[in-house]
Motif scaffolding. Structure first.
Motif, short mmCIF file in Angstrom:
data_model
loop_
_atom_site.label_atom_id
_atom_site.label_comp_id
_atom_site.label_asym_id
_atom_site.label_seq_id
_atom_site.Cartn_x
_atom_site.Cartn_y
_atom_site.Cartn_z
N VAL A 44 -1.26 9.34 13.45
CA VAL A 44 -2.01 10.58 13.67
C VAL A 44 -1.68 11.16 15.05
CG1 VAL A 44 -4.32 11.55 14.01
CG2 VAL A 44 -3.90 9.95 12.13
N ALA A 45 -1.70 10.30 16.06
CA ALA A 45 -1.42 10.74 17.43
C ALA A 45 -0.02 11.32 17.55
CB ALA A 45 -1.61 9.59 18.41
N GLY A 75 -14.68 13.47 13.74
CA GLY A 75 -13.64 12.50 13.42
C GLY A 75 -13.97 11.62 12.24
N VAL A 93 -11.37 8.43 16.02
CA VAL A 93 -10.87 7.88 14.76
C VAL A 93 -11.02 6.37 14.79
CG1 VAL A 93 -8.95 7.68 13.15
CG2 VAL A 93 -9.19 9.74 14.55
N THR A 138 -8.41 7.34 19.63
CA THR A 138 -8.16 6.50 18.46
C THR A 138 -8.60 5.08 18.77
OG1 THR A 138 -5.86 6.21 19.21
CG2 THR A 138 -6.28 7.91 17.57
N HIS A 193 -6.26 5.49 23.50
CA HIS A 193 -6.34 4.47 22.45
C HIS A 193 -7.21 3.32 22.93
CE1 HIS A 193 -5.22 2.66 18.67
NE2 HIS A 193 -4.93 1.53 19.29
N THR A 230 -6.07 14.10 8.86
CA THR A 230 -6.71 13.79 10.14
C THR A 230 -6.02 14.53 11.27
OG1 THR A 230 -7.29 11.59 9.29
CG2 THR A 230 -7.44 11.94 11.67
N THR A 287 -4.61 11.95 24.95
CA THR A 287 -4.83 10.91 23.94
C THR A 287 -5.24 9.59 24.61
OG1 THR A 287 -2.46 10.42 23.95
CG2 THR A 287 -3.26 11.90 22.23
N CYS A 314 -3.78 5.11 13.27
CA CYS A 314 -4.13 5.95 14.41
C CYS A 314 -2.92 6.48 15.18
CB CYS A 314 -5.04 5.16 15.36
SG CYS A 314 -6.72 4.92 14.72
N LEU A 351 -8.32 13.14 22.09
CA LEU A 351 -8.26 12.40 20.84
C LEU A 351 -8.39 10.93 21.21
CD1 LEU A 351 -7.62 11.74 17.85
CD2 LEU A 351 -5.18 11.96 18.45
#
Length: 383
Positions: free
Chosen positions: A100-101, A34, A6, A90, A115, A76, A113, A97, A88
């Motif tokens: 979403v997470a 994504g 994302v 982001t 970032h 999303t 996850t 973001c 995922l």
């Protein structure tokens, strides 16, 4: 391996594309789904919706689009849960973001996850790191001093370098060709105006940059102005540029943008990553930035640092002059640009700060996209 990426704005699109390219080399058969922009789409990502919908910054700018953004957050998160990716990932745009997470983690706690781009907790709102650790497992940091802030909050974190150090730069022949195409004389100074990649930034800064250029031209009548821009705001930039006393050249083609950076003598730029792009090309700069009154006062009260310019922060100097909030006024900015163009010592100080910055960000080492990809794979293997 399947990864859900994302990205919410142009700088995130660049990061995502470099990461995708490196992961494709390291993991044959990896697939991506994504949200992304043109650079990620060029590598095969089919964006769920246009990335530009997420390029909103500032309290008053977000409010009118709150319902739409909230719907996109839910869409999303639902897509992530349906995809069930290995991770995922982001990229920047934390307001979108991390929401979403949070939804994804609530529904699937075991979801890994990552970032990409550590939040600037060293600049303001340090409590964000702990809140982020509730939904993010691993962080890819762009700046060398960021990992300790992330690990202290409970996340693993690697400094992977800043992508600006690996971006292609135009050769002298390309710069000369652009000058010839635009009929810029060999002795004419070239100023880059960079009013940002978000519509709100462009609307606020273009009129002030226009007035700054008009003031500067009184002493430099031969000055040529180029405005490199990105897809999402190019039509708006062209529309506003037509209102300038002398209409500047607006450039959106990537190759021409590189050539513009290579040929420029100085720049007037919005605060942000663009200061590092200028530093990579050793273009002396002045930073100007203005936001709405409420956002400015909230941000100013929360700031923990005395400069927002990344070149100043990474080099530990204050070589780049900045005019923020109410100080973003045409006459002082024009004066600073004139001094920068005419004072060899000021230019030398900035160039030295730029060289220090690029060295500390990883210039000459392994490409940041590849380092980021290795960090992601190492994190997944540990899990």
């Amino acid at each position: 391996m399947k990864l859900f990426l994302v990205a919410g704005e142009a700088s995130g699109d660049k990061l995502g594309a470099a990461l995708m390219a490196a992961l494709t080399d390291l993991v044959p058969g990896v697939t991506f789904v994504g949200i992304g922009g043109p650079q990620m789409e060029a590598l095969g990502l089919q964006s769920l919706f246009p990335m530009e919908e997420l390029s909103v910054m500032g309290l008053l700018e977000v409010l009118p689009k709150y319902r739409q953004l909230k719907r996109r957050i839910a869409e999303t998160a639902e897509a992530v849960l349906k995809t069930a990716p290995d991770a995922l990932i982001t990229i920047d745009s934390p307001d979108f973001c991390l929401r979403v997470a949070r939804i994804v983690k609530a529904a699937r706690p075991a979801q890994k996850t990552v970032h990409y781009v550590a939040p600037s907790v060293w600049a303001w709102r340090p409590g964000r790191a702990a809140k982020m650790a509730e939904v993010i497992d691993h962080v890819l940091a762009l700046l060398p001093f960021e990992p300790p802030y992330m690990t202290a909050a409970g996340m693993s974190c690697d400094f992977v370098g800043h992508p600006v150090v690996a971006e292609p730069r135009a050769q002298a022949a390309e710069a000369a060709a652009l000058r010839q195409t635009l009929m810029i004389g060999p002795d004419q100074p070239v100023l880059l105006c960079l009013p940002g990649s978000r519509r709100g930034e462009v609307k606020r800064l273009m009129p002030r940059f226009a007035a700054t250029v008009a003031a500067l031209r009184r002493d430099l009548p031969g000055l040529r102005v180029l405005i490199p821009t990105v897809r999402g705001v190019a039509p708006l930039v062209r529309k506003l540029a037509c209102r300038w006393d002398e209409v500047p050249n607006v450039i959106s083609d990537p190759a021409e943008k590189r050539a513009a950076f290579a040929t420029a003598n100085l720049a007037l730029a919005a605060s942000g990553t663009v200061s590092l792009e200028l530093a990579a090309n050793r273009v002396p700069m002045v930073i100007g930035y203005r936001m709405n009154w409420l956002t400015w006062h909230i941000t100013k009260r929360a700031m923990l640092i005395d400069t927002v310019t990344l070149v100043n922060l990474v080099s530990e100097t204050r070589a780049v002059p900045e005019f923020l909030g109410p100080a973003c006024r045409p006459k002082p900015m024009a004066r600073a640009l004139r001094e920068l163009l005419q004072d060899p010592q000021r230019r030398a100080e900035q160039v030295s700060a730029m060289e220090t910055t690029m060295q500390r960000l990883g210039e000459g080492g392994e490409a940041p996209g590849l380092r980021a990809a290795r960090s992601v794979l190492s994190f997944l293997q540990r899990g």
